[in-house]
Design a protein around this motif. Structure first.
Motif: not given
Lengths: 150, 245
Positions: A17-19, A42-43, B82-84, B124, B206-207
């Protein structure tokens, strides 16, 4: 799981997840912006509203978007923020009627509470009612680990 | 008179030494800039062969990027980010850039128009700079496009053993590993990283969706279902929709 902390809020973002934890820039000198936490499965787009404008349109089935929005001290003690502590989510809390922006297939919930003398609104959108039970459990695990500095 | 001539000679010798030193220093700077792909001649830079390579074709001995790791740091507006990139269904192109390098400037400008980048639908783009202690936050705010995800994280640079900027790493989120890495002097060269390491474009991006994209997509979906502008169903209240469900 990534620990994200800023502006007096700390959250464990679930794996994958993104935060973001942010404070909007004040538009005028008299204004004091408050903390906003965004977590999504999701992004997240960079251009997004505090309550998911620009975000929820991108959601697909199984996606979840969380916004934790802090209000100013003038809200402390108001009936709307009477609940103390981070709320526990249950599936029946989610409904299309509780969305700030109604989009087909999405359900949401909006809960107000006070934590560590700070008033918050917790707003959650889930795409696909079928996913509510599973995601609510996952969200509860995340919410339990929220930390608020005074 | 003799003393004056002697003094002039000494001064002349000293000036010659200084000028020679300056010329050598200037030559060294130009040589290093050229080596970094930031030569002063733009045509020459464009003609340089791409250094991009699919990961595994030419591993850097003992200095490979290793497994991918999520990106965490701070954003450009006093935010924590924070980007996974691991355990996600898409790929992520990590662009390690700085505010100061001349070559990076072209990438910052290119990233302002996501449509023109021609990125595959499942990729992305995330820009990663070093921490604020090693970067100019003000300069980054000036060069970074508002719609681009930017994370300041020296830890990410270290994890991905980035040799310098600009540098790119393509991460496959499903596999959790880097599938391509390299540098280039232009976006066209970086694109070869994607074409080397991947196949066809996957649908459903969706980017690249800005508000205009979203609006256009919604309009198309409404039209498909026979809902035209002015249709009363567009104006139903939330409780009516809830009852319909």
């Amino acid at each position: 799981m990534a620990r994200l902390a800023a502006h007096g809020v700390a959250v464990d973002v679930p794996r994958g997840w993104e935060g973001r934890i942010l404070r909007r820039a004040a538009i005028n000198p008299a204004e004091q912006s408050r903390t906003v936490v965004h977590v999504a499965s999701f992004p997240l787009p960079e251009a997004r509203g505090d309550f998911g404008v620009g975000v929820t349109e991108l959601m697909r089935s199984g996606d979840v978007f969380v916004s934790l929005f802090e209000y100013g001290p003038e809200s402390l003690g108001q009936p709307m923020f009477a609940a103390q502590g981070v709320p526990h989510l249950t599936p029946e809390l989610f409904s299309p009627r509780r969305l700030q922006r109604t989009l087909s297939g999405q359900v949401g919930c909006q809960l107000f509470f006070t934590a560590n003398n700070r008033p918050f609104c917790l707003y959650i959108v889930i795409a696909g009612r079928i996913h509510v039970r599973t995601l609510a459990a996952e969200l509860n695990a995340m919410l339990q680990r929220l930390d608020f500095a005074a | 008179m003799t003393a004056l001539i002697a003094i002039e000679t000494v001064v002349l010798v000293l000036l010659t030494i200084v000028v020679t030193g300056l010329l050598r220093s200037h030559g060294e700077i130009l040589r290093r800039l050229h080596a970094l792909g930031a030569g002063l001649d733009p045509d020459t830079a464009e003609q340089q062969p791409a250094e991009l390579r699919p990961r595994g074709d030419l591993p850097r001995a003992g200095e490979g990027l290793g497994p991918a790791a999520d990106i965490a740091g701070v954003g450009l507006r006093d935010d924590a980010v924070s980007i996974p990139v691991v355990g996600v269904p898409h790929r992520t192109l990590l662009a390690f850039l700085s505010s100061g390098c001349l070559t990076c400037r072209g990438f910052w400008e290119a990233f302002a128009d996501p449509r023109a980048l021609g990125l595959p639908a499942d990729v992305r783009l995330v820009a990663v700079t070093k921490d604020a202690a090693e970067e100019s936050l003000h300069a980054l705010r000036d060069v970074a496009p508002p719609d681009l995800a930017v994370v300041m994280s020296t830890a990410a640079w270290e994890h991905y053993t980035v040799p310098g900027s600009p540098y790119f790493a393509l991460v496959d989120g499903t596999e959790g590993r880097v599938v391509g890495e390299g540098t280039g002097a232009s976006w066209q060269q970086v694109q070869s990283l994607l074409t080397h390491t991947t196949g066809d474009e996957r649908a459903g991006s969706r980017f690249l969706n800005g508000a205009a994209d979203t609006e256009a997509r919604i309009d198309r979906e409404l039209l498909v279902h026979g809902i035209l502008p002015g249709d009363p169903r567009l104006y139903r209240a939330a409780d009516e929709l809830d009852r319909a469900h």
